[in-house]
Scaffold this motif. Structure first.
Motif, mmCIF file in Angstrom:
data_model
loop_
_atom_site.group_PDB
_atom_site.id
_atom_site.type_symbol
_atom_site.label_atom_id
_atom_site.label_comp_id
_atom_site.label_asym_id
_atom_site.label_seq_id
_atom_site.Cartn_x
_atom_site.Cartn_y
_atom_site.Cartn_z
ATOM 1 N N ARG A 1 -20.057 -2.939 40.990
ATOM 2 C CA ARG A 1 -18.586 -2.342 40.319
ATOM 3 C C ARG A 1 -19.178 -1.668 39.911
ATOM 4 N NH1 ARG A 1 -19.022 -5.264 34.157
ATOM 5 N NH2 ARG A 1 -20.732 -3.104 34.269
ATOM 6 N N ARG B 1 -5.107 1.123 26.359
ATOM 7 C CA ARG B 1 -6.794 0.680 26.776
ATOM 8 C C ARG B 1 -5.560 1.121 27.893
ATOM 9 N NH1 ARG B 1 -10.760 -0.238 29.098
ATOM 10 N NH2 ARG B 1 -9.885 -1.892 30.590
ATOM 11 N N LYS C 1 -14.643 1.297 35.414
ATOM 12 C CA LYS C 1 -15.388 1.183 34.236
ATOM 13 C C LYS C 1 -15.558 3.108 34.675
ATOM 14 C CE LYS C 1 -19.301 -0.385 31.859
ATOM 15 N NZ LYS C 1 -18.874 -1.096 30.918
ATOM 16 N N TYR D 1 -12.314 5.509 27.756
ATOM 17 C CA TYR D 1 -13.073 5.755 26.880
ATOM 18 C C TYR D 1 -12.458 6.445 26.240
ATOM 19 C CZ TYR D 1 -15.527 1.642 28.198
ATOM 20 O OH TYR D 1 -16.747 0.873 28.036
ATOM 21 N N GLU E 1 -9.179 -6.979 25.948
ATOM 22 C CA GLU E 1 -9.906 -6.247 25.492
ATOM 23 C C GLU E 1 -10.229 -6.815 24.191
ATOM 24 O OE1 GLU E 1 -12.356 -5.541 28.601
ATOM 25 O OE2 GLU E 1 -11.200 -4.153 29.589
ATOM 26 N N THR F 1 -14.697 -2.542 23.594
ATOM 27 C CA THR F 1 -15.202 -1.906 25.329
ATOM 28 C C THR F 1 -16.088 -3.002 25.220
ATOM 29 O OG1 THR F 1 -17.147 -0.939 23.711
ATOM 30 C CG2 THR F 1 -15.463 -0.088 24.597
ATOM 31 N N MET F 2 -14.756 -4.471 24.552
ATOM 32 C CA MET F 2 -15.654 -5.670 24.812
ATOM 33 C C MET F 2 -14.635 -7.032 25.217
ATOM 34 S SD MET F 2 -17.986 -6.356 21.592
ATOM 35 C CE MET F 2 -19.644 -7.255 22.871
ATOM 36 N N ASN F 3 -15.356 -7.670 26.470
ATOM 37 C CA ASN F 3 -14.392 -8.539 26.494
ATOM 38 C C ASN F 3 -13.836 -9.808 25.516
ATOM 39 O OD1 ASN F 3 -15.696 -8.673 29.944
ATOM 40 N ND2 ASN F 3 -13.648 -8.851 29.876
ATOM 41 N N GLY G 1 -16.255 -7.953 33.112
ATOM 42 C CA GLY G 1 -18.199 -8.025 32.857
ATOM 43 C C GLY G 1 -18.435 -8.529 32.948
ATOM 44 N N ILE G 2 -20.410 -8.330 33.046
ATOM 45 C CA ILE G 2 -21.245 -9.218 33.669
ATOM 46 C C ILE G 2 -21.536 -10.488 32.695
ATOM 47 C CG2 ILE G 2 -23.119 -8.792 34.655
ATOM 48 C CD1 ILE G 2 -22.368 -6.700 35.669
ATOM 49 N N THR G 3 -21.066 -9.315 31.065
ATOM 50 C CA THR G 3 -20.970 -11.136 30.157
ATOM 51 C C THR G 3 -20.558 -12.053 30.018
ATOM 52 O OG1 THR G 3 -22.971 -9.074 28.802
ATOM 53 C CG2 THR G 3 -22.290 -11.158 27.677
ATOM 54 N N ARG G 4 -19.778 -11.490 29.879
ATOM 55 C CA ARG G 4 -18.531 -12.977 30.159
ATOM 56 C C ARG G 4 -18.571 -13.248 31.323
ATOM 57 N NH1 ARG G 4 -14.154 -12.961 33.267
ATOM 58 N NH2 ARG G 4 -12.190 -13.746 33.040
ATOM 59 N N ALA H 1 -17.366 -9.680 24.427
ATOM 60 C CA ALA H 1 -18.745 -10.374 25.160
ATOM 61 C C ALA H 1 -18.805 -8.747 25.636
ATOM 62 C CB ALA H 1 -18.945 -10.910 26.002
ATOM 63 N N GLY H 2 -20.586 -8.364 25.378
ATOM 64 C CA GLY H 2 -20.321 -7.503 26.857
ATOM 65 C C GLY H 2 -22.174 -7.344 26.407
ATOM 66 N N THR H 3 -22.467 -5.592 27.836
ATOM 67 C CA THR H 3 -24.378 -5.565 27.791
ATOM 68 C C THR H 3 -24.382 -5.463 26.004
ATOM 69 O OG1 THR H 3 -23.596 -5.315 29.749
ATOM 70 C CG2 THR H 3 -26.219 -4.342 28.726
HETATM 71 C C1 LIG Z 1 -18.252 -2.492 29.861
HETATM 72 C C2 LIG Z 1 -17.058 -3.581 29.028
HETATM 73 C C3 LIG Z 1 -17.100 -4.386 29.099
HETATM 74 C C4 LIG Z 1 -18.286 -5.667 29.439
HETATM 75 O O1 LIG Z 1 -18.690 -5.379 31.072
HETATM 76 P P1 LIG Z 1 -20.175 -6.285 31.189
HETATM 77 O O2 LIG Z 1 -20.715 -5.591 32.308
HETATM 78 O O3 LIG Z 1 -20.835 -7.457 30.362
HETATM 79 O O4 LIG Z 1 -21.618 -4.623 29.792
HETATM 80 C C5 LIG Z 1 -15.827 -4.423 29.412
HETATM 81 N N1 LIG Z 1 -14.719 -3.787 28.509
HETATM 82 C C6 LIG Z 1 -14.736 -2.724 29.020
HETATM 83 C C7 LIG Z 1 -13.868 -1.899 28.683
HETATM 84 C C8 LIG Z 1 -16.085 -2.071 29.150
HETATM 85 O O5 LIG Z 1 -16.073 -0.659 29.721
#
Ligand SMILES: *Cc1c(COP(=O)(O)O)cnc(C)c1O
Length: 354
Positions: A96, A185, A195, A200, A231, A234-236, A257-260, A299-301
């Motif tokens: 990514r 966003r 990313k 941000y 979104e 900053t998560m899905n 997202g990898i968590t997603r 969902a996010g890290t």
């Molecule tokens: C990093 C991020 C995520 C989540 O991604 P992960 O890989 O699950 O941590 C979601 N949305 C945005 C805008 C991000 O920057």
């Protein structure tokens, strides 16, 4: 043991590990002893090194400070009960980062440099990975332009760095979110799928307004009609509607997202129907009012899942059903944590062992 590329290692003369107090951690304020650094000289990545975490010297003309060629990643390492350091899906982050680099017209970094740097850095700083439930080492790989020149063109040189922060449990109190219908966003054709630092910066002001209005987070909508949700902060963004896991399909305005991705896979493994598609705010409100929407979460890290208790839309607050411990979001979080800490089998080989 995985073979790594040759890296010059300069150890710190004064480790700060004795000062580490896990009871006093605030996210992103405590840094492990060392960092990995590599430089792109215009032709190739050179000077792979691990050095003490510390100051860097640059001139005021450093390009990313002006035009924003800066991208980052975020992932975590965990310590198993046996004391082994485990990293969750780091190759996905490497891939990514390169997608972001491509979009921002930056140099890409070969996966073997990324993984060698990460591996050697975590071997050296393994004591910084907390061995405690809900604690982990947050890993921040990032890359920025290093030309010192004021002109709008891609930099020729870049620096790649990985540094680490021990972190505790992220708060997972249910959040009140507001559907944003004025600011965006990420726009179609923009940089939302990358990313990059600028995404941000642009989100801070609308988020501040939402906080002043009593919300914790924003739900971002599409840039053309403000009709489809994209979104959650900053998560899905994910929901359970009629027992189906529903989430906006990734696009050029939604971060992949990898968590997603992991949650979608687990839902499928568990035999749960999954739909990745456009989701309109009208559909969500209708499903909420008719009682078919049972869960909504980010969902996010950082937090893994962040349950939502209230959705505000056009001045009206809609309450979500009470969050039960056996709901999907809770079960998937527990299962993901079990995989990350090495407590259960890892059927998809997501965990990377040093
Ligand atoms: C990093 C991020 C995520 C989540 O991604 P992960 O890989 O699950 O941590 C979601 N949305 C945005 C805008 C991000 O920057």
């Amino acid at each position: 043991m995985i073979d790594t590329l040759p890296i010059d290692i300069q150890k710190t003369a004064q480790s700060r590990i004795a000062e580490l107090n896990l009871d006093q951690l605030t996210f992103g304020h405590t840094f492990a002893d060392h960092m990995f650094v590599a430089d792109f000289d215009g032709k190739e990545w050179t000077d792979l090194r691990i050095i003490p975490y510390g100051d860097m010297l640059f001139k005021p003309a450093l390009m990313p400070l002006h035009y924003g060629q800066a991208i980052f990643e975020g992932m975590k390492a965990y310590k198993s009960a046996e004391g082994e350091v485990l990293i969750f899906r780091p190759q996905e982050n490497a891939a990514r980062l390169n997608k972001s680099a491509h979009r921002l017209c930056m140099a890409e970094i070969p996966e073997d440099i990324f993984m060698s740097g990460l591996t050697e850095l975590l071997r050296l700083d393994s004591q910084w990975v907390p061995q405690r439930d809900n604690y982990s080492l947050y890993i921040r790989p990032f890359m920025f332009a290093t030309d010192e020149y004021i002109g709008v063109s891609p930099s020729k040189t870049y620096r790649f760095i990985i540094f680490n922060c021990p972190v505790g449990a992220y708060y997972s109190k249910p959040v009140k979110v507001k559907v944003e219908t004025e600011f965006v966003r990420a726009a179609t054709g923009g940089t939302g799928a990358a990313k990059c630092a600028g995404n941000y910066a642009g989100s801070l002001y609308p988020a501040k307004l939402a906080q002043e209005a009593g919300y914790d987070q924003l739900i971002w909508t599409d840039s053309t009609e403000h009709k489809y949700v994209e979104e959650a902060g900053t998560m899905n963004f994910m929901f359970v509607i009629d027992g189906t896991l529903v989430t906006p399909a990734v696009s050029d305005s939604i971060l992949d997202g990898i968590t997603r991705k992991s949650i979608v896979q687990i839902a499928k493994d568990w035999g749960m129907p999954v739909e990745e598609r456009k989701v309109s705010i009208a559909e969500l409100i209708e499903a909420l009012e008719s009682g078919r929407l049972t869960e909504a979460f980010g969902a996010g890290t950082a937090a893994v899942v962040s349950p939502i208790s209230v959705i505000g839309y056009e001045g009206k607050d809609y309450d979500l059903p009470e969050i039960k411990s056996d709901n999907f979001a809770n079960r998937v979080k527990i299962y993901l944590d079990d995989i990350k800490y090495g407590r259960v089998a890892d059927p998809h080989n997501w965990v990377y062992h040093l």
